[in-house]
Write an enzyme that holds these catalytic residues in place. Structure first.
Site, PDB file in Angstrom:
ATOM      1  N   ASP A 194      31.302  41.566  38.403  1.00 24.55           N
ATOM      2  CA  ASP A 194      30.329  40.726  39.082  1.00 24.55           C
ATOM      3  C   ASP A 194      30.049  41.266  40.485  1.00 24.55           C
ATOM      4  O   ASP A 194      28.899  41.426  40.906  1.00 24.55           O
ATOM      5  CB  ASP A 194      30.868  39.297  39.156  1.00 24.55           C
ATOM      6  CG  ASP A 194      29.844  38.296  39.676  1.00 24.55           C
ATOM      7  OD1 ASP A 194      28.674  38.675  39.873  1.00 24.55           O
ATOM      8  OD2 ASP A 194      30.220  37.131  39.885  1.00 24.55           O
ATOM      9  N   ASP A 216      39.087  48.526  45.052  1.00 17.29           N
ATOM     10  CA  ASP A 216      38.727  48.707  46.458  1.00 17.29           C
ATOM     11  C   ASP A 216      38.166  50.096  46.704  1.00 17.29           C
ATOM     12  O   ASP A 216      37.181  50.274  47.429  1.00 17.29           O
ATOM     13  CB  ASP A 216      39.908  48.405  47.383  1.00 17.29           C
ATOM     14  CG  ASP A 216      41.234  48.940  46.862  1.00 17.29           C
ATOM     15  OD1 ASP A 216      41.252  49.548  45.778  1.00 17.29           O
ATOM     16  OD2 ASP A 216      42.257  48.745  47.546  1.00 17.29           O
ATOM     17  N   TYR A 250      37.201  33.638  35.921  1.00 17.32           N
ATOM     18  CA  TYR A 250      36.098  32.683  35.832  1.00 17.32           C
ATOM     19  C   TYR A 250      36.317  31.644  34.734  1.00 17.32           C
ATOM     20  O   TYR A 250      35.789  30.536  34.794  1.00 17.32           O
ATOM     21  CB  TYR A 250      34.780  33.412  35.572  1.00 17.32           C
ATOM     22  CG  TYR A 250      34.268  34.226  36.741  1.00 17.32           C
ATOM     23  CD1 TYR A 250      34.892  34.193  37.982  1.00 17.32           C
ATOM     24  CD2 TYR A 250      33.154  35.036  36.609  1.00 17.32           C
ATOM     25  CE1 TYR A 250      34.423  34.936  39.051  1.00 17.32           C
ATOM     26  CE2 TYR A 250      32.671  35.795  37.676  1.00 17.32           C
ATOM     27  CZ  TYR A 250      33.319  35.735  38.885  1.00 17.32           C
ATOM     28  OH  TYR A 250      32.853  36.479  39.945  1.00 17.32           O
ATOM     29  N   ASP A 296      26.576  43.786  41.737  1.00 18.87           N
ATOM     30  CA  ASP A 296      25.688  43.330  42.808  1.00 18.87           C
ATOM     31  C   ASP A 296      25.670  44.329  43.960  1.00 18.87           C
ATOM     32  O   ASP A 296      24.628  44.576  44.570  1.00 18.87           O
ATOM     33  CB  ASP A 296      26.122  41.954  43.313  1.00 18.87           C
ATOM     34  CG  ASP A 296      25.646  40.828  42.406  1.00 18.87           C
ATOM     35  OD1 ASP A 296      24.943  41.128  41.425  1.00 18.87           O
ATOM     36  OD2 ASP A 296      25.978  39.666  42.673  1.00 18.87           O
TER      37      ASP A 296
END
Length: 371
Positions: A245, A221, A142, A249
């Site tokens: 992130d 994963d 990011y 979520d």
């Protein structure tokens, strides 16, 4: 006891849920004899509209002088739907994290028995789920160098981490695990990414300083699958920025509503607290948003200020509202209560004004809980 708190309401439903959080802070101050001085500042789309800058300099200065920061939400469709926009609300939050060096994002994931029917998972997988995600917040892809070629048909985002960036959040995560169930899971992609191999090597070295904490390692994963099929196995999850992130979520669906989850962004000397939900502009101004994520963020803020009795009382008040069915539309579309009414109820609980027999009809009409 006096503390200076910066309030950044932000965009969309941010001002509505933050108003309820401040209402709760005021009740805490009254109950415990604290003094909270607020300074309201701009960030996000509202700041762009008023100043042209998603993070005005005066907001930065106020945050640097504060004891803690309470933030609402950020984002607006007019920027989300314009890929050519060069100034965006999210730039303000990313810059604030960088300027304040808020390197550790802490997101607790706790399931409530009364809400398990709202989760896509069967209740047998949700019982006893209680873990915390430590997400590195100021490094990685990011914040890496971003390039787009002249033909605009090739792009790259550089992912970079230093050992120091990894170590400072790893120590926090180990210390936190030591206060919980002494288990830490590092989530990475060390079979493919060089940055992940540095993460794993650094964490393995630091683990020697915390022999009581059991450490395991999981590829991202597999971790994304394990959060769904066996979430109760986790205690503290430590991971890098982008993985954190996504996983945090994903984990939010375990609770039954994105509106329930708080978070803290911690630096070496400052901290910012916010619900993890977005700005939800479709609900803005309708008094229907779930304020509990913001109110539980207040509990984390109080913990940070070492006011643990007050923090625990806020959490008890939230538990009371959910246990008695005083919930917002995202939790119960039929028998729901307004954003402001839920805030009033939690304030009254803290003020010890909740009667033994609650008149739900009056509460639904937003009347006093005492009537």
């Amino acid at each position: 006891m006096k503390k200076n708190i910066v309030i950044i309401a932000g965009d969309g439903i941010g001002p509505e849920v933050t108003k309820q959080a401040v209402k709760v802070l005021d009740a805490v101050a009254l109950q415990f004899g604290y003094t909270f001085d607020y300074r309201h500042c701009l960030m996000g789309a509202v700041a762009i509209d008023k100043t042209g800058n998603p993070l005005p300099e005066e907001t930065i200065e106020a945050c640097l002088a504060s004891d803690a920061i309470l933030f609402g939400a950020i984002g607006h469709p007019k920027y989300d739907n314009d890929p050519a926009a060069t100034v965006r609300p999210e730039q303000g939050l990313l810059k604030l994290r960088k300027v304040l060096q808020l390197f550790a994002n802490i997101r607790p994931v706790l399931t409530y028995p009364t809400l398990q029917h709202l989760s896509p998972l069967k209740s047998k997988y949700l019982q006893g789920v209680d873990f915390v995600i430590f997400r590195e917040l100021t490094g990685g892809i990011y914040f890496g160098k971003k390039e787009l070629n002249e033909e605009q048909n090739s792009a790259s985002d550089l992912c970079t981490y230093t050992k120091e960036e990894i170590a400072r959040i790893a120590h926090l995560a180990f210390q936190y695990a030591g206060k919980r169930r002494n288990k830490l899971t590092l989530v990475d992609k060390a079979n493919v990414l060089e940055t992940s191999r540095l993460w794993r090597k650094t964490v393995q070295e630091i683990a020697k300083e915390y022999p009581q904490v059991v450490v395991d390692y999981m590829f991202v994963d597999n971790a994304s699958m394990q959060i769904i099929i066996n979430p109760k196995q986790f205690d503290v999850i430590l991971t890098e920025n982008m993985f954190g992130d996504i996983l945090s979520d994903e984990a939010s669906v375990l609770t039954g509503s994105l509106g329930l989850l708080p978070s803290a962004s911690i630096g070496s000397s400052l901290a910012l607290f916010e619900p993890i939900h977005g700005s939800y502009p479709q609900a803005a101004g309708k008094d229907i948003a779930n304020p509990l994520g913001s109110i539980l963020s207040v509990a984390m803020l109080l913990d940070y200020l070492q006011l643990s009795d007050a923090a625990n009382l806020v959490r008890q008040a939230v538990d009371w509202t959910m246990t008695h069915g005083f919930v917002s539309r995202d939790i119960d579309p039929v028998n729901s209560y307004s954003t402001s009414t839920i805030g009033d109820l939690i304030r009254d609980f803290i003020d010890n004004k909740i009667p033994s027999s609650v008149n739900k009809t009056n509460i639904a009409l937003s009347k006093s809980t005492i009537i």
